[in-house]
Structure formats: structure tokens, C-alpha cells
Design a protein around this motif. Structure first.
Motif, PDB file in Angstrom:
ATOM      1  N   THR A   6       0.837  -1.194   0.000  1.00  0.00           N
ATOM      2  CA  THR A   6       0.000   0.000   0.000  1.00  0.00           C
ATOM      3  C   THR A   6       0.873   1.246   0.000  1.00  0.00           C
ATOM      4  O   THR A   6       1.840   1.335   0.764  1.00  0.00           O
ATOM      5  N   ARG A   7       0.542   2.190  -0.858  1.00  0.00           N
ATOM      6  CA  ARG A   7       1.271   3.455  -0.913  1.00  0.00           C
ATOM      7  C   ARG A   7       0.542   4.489  -0.055  1.00  0.00           C
ATOM      8  O   ARG A   7      -0.635   4.776  -0.272  1.00  0.00           O
ATOM      9  N   VAL A   8       1.252   5.051   0.909  1.00  0.00           N
ATOM     10  CA  VAL A   8       0.703   6.116   1.749  1.00  0.00           C
ATOM     11  C   VAL A   8       1.424   7.407   1.390  1.00  0.00           C
ATOM     12  O   VAL A   8       2.652   7.451   1.304  1.00  0.00           O
ATOM     13  N   THR A   9       0.643   8.447   1.133  1.00  0.00           N
ATOM     14  CA  THR A   9       1.175   9.704   0.605  1.00  0.00           C
ATOM     15  C   THR A   9       0.716  10.879   1.456  1.00  0.00           C
ATOM     16  O   THR A   9      -0.457  10.958   1.832  1.00  0.00           O
ATOM     17  N   LEU A  10       1.639  11.784   1.757  1.00  0.00           N
ATOM     18  CA  LEU A  10       1.325  13.035   2.438  1.00  0.00           C
ATOM     19  C   LEU A  10       1.526  14.166   1.443  1.00  0.00           C
ATOM     20  O   LEU A  10       2.613  14.303   0.871  1.00  0.00           O
ATOM     21  N   THR A  11       0.499  14.976   1.224  1.00  0.00           N
ATOM     22  CA  THR A  11       0.517  15.993   0.174  1.00  0.00           C
ATOM     23  C   THR A  11       0.215  17.380   0.728  1.00  0.00           C
ATOM     24  O   THR A  11      -0.701  17.542   1.533  1.00  0.00           O
ATOM     25  N   ALA A  12       0.969  18.367   0.265  1.00  0.00           N
ATOM     26  CA  ALA A  12       0.696  19.769   0.595  1.00  0.00           C
ATOM     27  C   ALA A  12      -0.399  20.267  -0.337  1.00  0.00           C
ATOM     28  O   ALA A  12      -0.130  20.677  -1.463  1.00  0.00           O
ATOM     29  N   VAL A  13      -1.635  20.227   0.124  1.00  0.00           N
ATOM     30  CA  VAL A  13      -2.767  20.631  -0.713  1.00  0.00           C
ATOM     31  C   VAL A  13      -2.816  22.146  -0.877  1.00  0.00           C
ATOM     32  O   VAL A  13      -3.094  22.662  -1.951  1.00  0.00           O
ATOM     33  N   ASP A  14      -2.551  22.867   0.216  1.00  0.00           N
ATOM     34  CA  ASP A  14      -2.589  24.317   0.144  1.00  0.00           C
ATOM     35  C   ASP A  14      -1.636  24.890   1.186  1.00  0.00           C
ATOM     36  O   ASP A  14      -1.483  24.328   2.273  1.00  0.00           O
ATOM     37  N   SER A  15      -0.985  25.998   0.850  1.00  0.00           N
ATOM     38  CA  SER A  15      -0.065  26.665   1.758  1.00  0.00           C
ATOM     39  C   SER A  15      -0.374  28.150   1.804  1.00  0.00           C
ATOM     40  O   SER A  15      -0.745  28.744   0.793  1.00  0.00           O
ATOM     41  N   ALA A  16      -0.229  28.739   2.984  1.00  0.00           N
ATOM     42  CA  ALA A  16      -0.491  30.169   3.128  1.00  0.00           C
ATOM     43  C   ALA A  16       0.558  31.015   2.418  1.00  0.00           C
ATOM     44  O   ALA A  16       0.314  32.176   2.082  1.00  0.00           O
ATOM     45  N   SER A  17       1.719  30.457   2.177  1.00  0.00           N
ATOM     46  CA  SER A  17       2.814  31.217   1.572  1.00  0.00           C
ATOM     47  C   SER A  17       2.741  31.176   0.051  1.00  0.00           C
ATOM     48  O   SER A  17       2.308  30.186  -0.544  1.00  0.00           O
ATOM     49  N   THR A  18       3.180  32.264  -0.576  1.00  0.00           N
ATOM     50  CA  THR A  18       3.286  32.285  -2.036  1.00  0.00           C
ATOM     51  C   THR A  18       4.651  31.790  -2.499  1.00  0.00           C
ATOM     52  O   THR A  18       4.878  31.626  -3.695  1.00  0.00           O
ATOM     53  N   ASP A  19       5.564  31.544  -1.562  1.00  0.00           N
ATOM     54  CA  ASP A  19       6.866  30.978  -1.898  1.00  0.00           C
ATOM     55  C   ASP A  19       6.706  29.481  -2.144  1.00  0.00           C
ATOM     56  O   ASP A  19       6.215  28.757  -1.277  1.00  0.00           O
ATOM     57  N   PRO A  20       7.093  28.985  -3.315  1.00  0.00           N
ATOM     58  CA  PRO A  20       6.868  27.576  -3.641  1.00  0.00           C
ATOM     59  C   PRO A  20       7.612  26.603  -2.740  1.00  0.00           C
ATOM     60  O   PRO A  20       7.280  25.422  -2.705  1.00  0.00           O
ATOM     61  N   GLY A  21       8.601  27.065  -2.002  1.00  0.00           N
ATOM     62  CA  GLY A  21       9.354  26.171  -1.145  1.00  0.00           C
ATOM     63  C   GLY A  21       8.973  26.272   0.321  1.00  0.00           C
ATOM     64  O   GLY A  21       9.720  25.805   1.186  1.00  0.00           O
ATOM     65  N   TYR A  22       7.804  26.855   0.627  1.00  0.00           N
ATOM     66  CA  TYR A  22       7.390  27.057   2.014  1.00  0.00           C
ATOM     67  C   TYR A  22       6.086  26.313   2.303  1.00  0.00           C
ATOM     68  O   TYR A  22       5.158  26.360   1.497  1.00  0.00           O
ATOM     69  N   GLY A  23       6.025  25.686   3.453  1.00  0.00           N
ATOM     70  CA  GLY A  23       4.731  25.244   3.953  1.00  0.00           C
ATOM     71  C   GLY A  23       4.560  23.771   4.229  1.00  0.00           C
ATOM     72  O   GLY A  23       5.290  22.935   3.719  1.00  0.00           O
ATOM     73  N   ASN A  24       3.549  23.470   5.063  1.00  0.00           N
ATOM     74  CA  ASN A  24       3.068  22.128   5.345  1.00  0.00           C
ATOM     75  C   ASN A  24       4.100  21.263   6.085  1.00  0.00           C
ATOM     76  O   ASN A  24       4.850  20.499   5.480  1.00  0.00           O
ATOM     77  N   LEU A  25       4.086  21.415   7.408  1.00  0.00           N
ATOM     78  CA  LEU A  25       4.970  20.640   8.267  1.00  0.00           C
ATOM     79  C   LEU A  25       4.261  19.365   8.712  1.00  0.00           C
ATOM     80  O   LEU A  25       3.061  19.380   9.005  1.00  0.00           O
TER      81      LEU A  25
END
Length: 244
Positions: free
Chosen positions: A212-231
Motif C-alpha cells: 500500500t502506498r501512503v502519501t502526504l501531500t501539501a494541498v494548500d499553503s499560506a505562503s506564495t513561496d513555492p518552497g514554504y509550507g506544510n509541516l
């Protein structure tokens, strides 16, 4: 400019009540119960979760076998670094769809304490809307029980909110799908930048689903910087109820 959070997927009245009051909820075919609350890795995480949620910890410790690898992101070690971006090949258990193939791991010196252990991960390493994922061995037509913690990255003077998804599906033979295939289940919830929030629930595998593949995804981030968000921290998956 701060990005507005998108409306999350409808989760139904039972799941909404579970979000508000911390009560497990069920969904058709699969189940989930979002909750709030704390942190660890492997058996140490299970022990910490059982200690915090003792009334649910009815399964003997010997039966609470951790199915994930490096769910607390304690390897590789950061040493004296506050954070590092590692090649996915150097992070045991995990892979990513990050455009540079990087997984970013933080220590506790970035203004955010780890929920468990000393380290945790940021989903957006060099891109935005990224995922990290791993494959676990499972038995067909069997429930597995999951728990992990989410938090938004503080990127502004106000409250920041990020939305993070957990997704389960059969591991593809050609490894072409980050989210896996068939018998799929996903759940999205949001968290602010003030505290860690626990999500938990169960998922039932399909016929012949031995991986089974389990995946954690950053669906939305408050930052407009593409490298920021979702801890994220403390992913633990077991095949017995009552381990949390």
C-alpha cells in the motif's frame, strides 16, 4: 500577497463533528477520525501516543507493530544544522515528487519544536503542492490504523493556515502514481501555525493489496513561496486497533 486557502473537500457531518470534538468517524468503504492534540518515531511514537491517549490503548504493546519506516523523520540526522534538504535516496523509507527530488527535514531551532523526537519534515522543499510517500506491506481486505501530525509554517505576521492530505492506494507496479491505484482513500484537513494537530483514522485495503502506498501531500499553503509550507511529523501505521 498571502494566498487564500481553498475550500477543503466535503467530509460529511460525522467527520466534521469528529474534527470539532476528536471523535472517530466513518466513511463509506473506509474510515477516518480526525482529531487534535501531540509527537516520535516507530515504537517510541506508539508509546508516546498511547501514553497521551491511554483510554484507547487497549492492545498489548507486543502487537502494536509499526508498519512505516522513519515516520518521525529522525534519519538522516541534521547534526548542528537547523534544517537540510536531502536527496530522497538518503531519507530512509520516503520518496517525493518534489521537482528537485529533495526532502526537507527540520530540527527544533527553526522556531517550531518537533512533535516527536527531534526532527520533522516540510512537504514543500523546492516546489509547491509536493508529496512525500512510501510503500508499506499490507494484508488484503484488512484494516490498518494511521495517525500523524500537521502544522502550518509561519510565513506572515498573522495566522497562517496550511491544508495537508493523507492518501492511501495500492502500490502501482510501474511506480507511476504517487497516490497509488485502486481502493483509494484520502482525507484533507488544515492546521494553523500555532500548534501541531493530530489526524488519525483507519483504511481498509482491497483484494490482493499486499503493498500500500501512503502519501502526504501539501494541498494548500499560506505562503506564495513555492518552497514554504506544510509541516508533518509522527506518521505511524499499525495493523491492530487500540494502539494509539
Amino acid at each position: 500577497m498571502r494566498k487564500h486557502n481553498r475550500m477543503l473537500a466535503t467530509i460529511g457531518a460525522a467527520a466534521l463533528l469528529a474534527t470539532l470534538f476528536g471523535t472517530p468517524a466513518n466513511a463509506a468503504g473506509t474510515g477516518h477520525g480526525p482529531g487534535g492534540g501531540g509527537t516520535g518515531s516507530g515504537n517510541a511514537m506508539l508509546g508516546a501516543i498511547k501514553a497521551k491517549h491511554g483510554k484507547h490503548a487497549g492492545t498489548p504493546a507486543a502487537m502494536c507493530r509499526e508498519m512505516t519506516v522513519n515516520g518521525g523523520f529522525e534519519t538522516p540526522k541534521l547534526g548542528k544544522n537547523d534544517y537540510m534538504q536531502f536527496d530522497q535516496a538518503d531519507v530512509p523509507g520516503w520518496r517525493t515528487d518534489d521537482p528537485d527530488g529533495k526532502i526537507e527535514i527540520w530540527g527544533g531551532n527553526m522556531g517550531v519544536p518537533a512533535r516527536f523526537g527531534k526532527q520533522f519534515a516540510e512537504l514543500n522543499a523546492t516546489g509547491q503542492g509536493n508529496s512525500i510517500y512510501q510503500d508499506i506491506k499490507t494484508k488484503p481486505n484488512t484494516k490498518i490504523y494511521w495517525s500523524f501530525w500537521i502544522r502550518a509554517r509561519d510565513t506572515s505576521g498573522g495566522k497562517d493556515v496550511d491544508a495537508t492530505q493523507i492518501h492511501f492506494g495500492k502500490t502501482p507496479r510501474n511506480d507511476g502514481s504517487v497516490n497509488g491505484i485502486g481502493s483509494a482513500f484520502s482525507y484533507v484537513n488544515s492546521s494553523d501555525d500555532a500548534r501541531w494537530k493530530r489526524l488519525y483514522g483507519w483504511y481498509k485495503t482491497g483484494p490482493d493489496q499486499t503493498s500500500t502506498r501512503v502519501t502526504l501531500t501539501a494541498v494548500d499553503s499560506a505562503s506564495t513561496d513555492p518552497g514554504y509550507g506544510n509541516l508533518v511529523d509522527g506518521l505511524t501505521i499499525v495493523d491492530q486497533p487500540g494502539c494509539f
